[in-house]
Design a protein around this motif. Structure first.
Motif, mmCIF file in Angstrom:
data_model
loop_
_atom_site.group_PDB
_atom_site.id
_atom_site.type_symbol
_atom_site.label_atom_id
_atom_site.label_comp_id
_atom_site.label_asym_id
_atom_site.label_seq_id
_atom_site.Cartn_x
_atom_site.Cartn_y
_atom_site.Cartn_z
ATOM 1 N N TYR A 12 0.851 -1.179 0.000
ATOM 2 C CA TYR A 12 0.000 0.000 0.000
ATOM 3 C C TYR A 12 0.890 1.234 0.000
ATOM 4 N N PRO A 14 0.929 5.410 0.140
ATOM 5 C CA PRO A 14 0.033 6.487 0.573
ATOM 6 C C PRO A 14 -0.322 7.428 -0.574
ATOM 7 N N VAL A 17 -3.039 10.790 3.255
ATOM 8 C CA VAL A 17 -3.002 10.181 4.581
ATOM 9 C C VAL A 17 -3.169 11.248 5.656
ATOM 10 N N LEU A 25 5.204 3.188 3.053
ATOM 11 C CA LEU A 25 4.340 2.167 2.488
ATOM 12 C C LEU A 25 3.939 1.219 3.594
ATOM 13 N N TRP A 182 -4.871 4.961 0.256
ATOM 14 C CA TRP A 182 -3.661 4.269 -0.198
ATOM 15 C C TRP A 182 -3.917 3.648 -1.559
#
Length: 190
Positions: A12, A14, A17, A25, A182
């Motif tokens: 994942y 970002p 965020v 990550l 994400w």
């Protein structure tokens, strides 16, 4: 490797965020059962996966780890993970139950699927099992859309929507002060 044949992995990255952690990550490994995860983890120390993990420490330095129980929220769709992924760190009031959380999540997902862009949403509730990072979250609510376009269409219509109403109806036992969007990239074994 014993216990590892059914594992899936995702990275994942970002996108947007809001106080969900200071990470470049998140690397997620998913096992279908705790038994399979345990079998994999019992053999990890001297495995080829552990060797690769050590070799990649110059590129990726894992600072925290956690084991979560993922409960897929019932709804239509075929994939547990999409490309656009939003995660909410949630706090429960002391008397809240897992059943209440799952019922609220299912109502929210049903309402979200009635909206433009929400037709293909998937959701999971992650309850902590063994966590090694400083966080006061009682659970993480994860929602995935197949594309950022669908996610954007859904989010543009969120205010005063059926999903927003369902969200407000659960506020008496759950709070979700922080979230992040994400990009999920499925990892394939080579």
């Amino acid at each position: 490797m014993k216990g590892g044949k059914n594992l899936e992995a995702y990275v994942y990255f970002p996108v947007a965020v809001n106080a969900i952690g200071e990470h470049d990550l998140i690397f997620v490994v998913v096992a279908p059962t705790f038994e399979e995860w345990g079998e994999f983890w019992d053999g990890f120390k001297d495995s080829p996966a552990a060797k690769l993990d050590k070799e990649n420490r110059e590129v990726v330095v894992p600072t925290d780890s956690a084991l979560w129980e993922g409960m897929k929220v019932k709804g239509k769709g075929s994939s547990a993970f999409g490309k656009a992924t939003q995660m909410w760190k949630c706090e429960l009031h002391d008397d809240a139950t897992e059943d209440e959380v799952m019922e609220a999540a299912e109502k929210w997902l049903a309402a979200a699927k009635t909206m433009k862009g929400g037709e293909n949403l998937q959701a999971q509730v992650l309850f902590p099992v063994a966590v090694n990072f400083p966080d006061d979250s009682d659970l993480i609510f994860v929602v995935q859309a197949p594309t950022f376009k669908e996610w954007g269409r859904f989010w543009d219509g969120y205010k005063d929507s059926p999903a927003a109403k369902a969200d407000h109806e659960s506020r008496h036992f759950i709070a979700a002060p922080d979230s992040g969007v994400w990009e999920a990239m499925k990892v394939k074994a080579k």
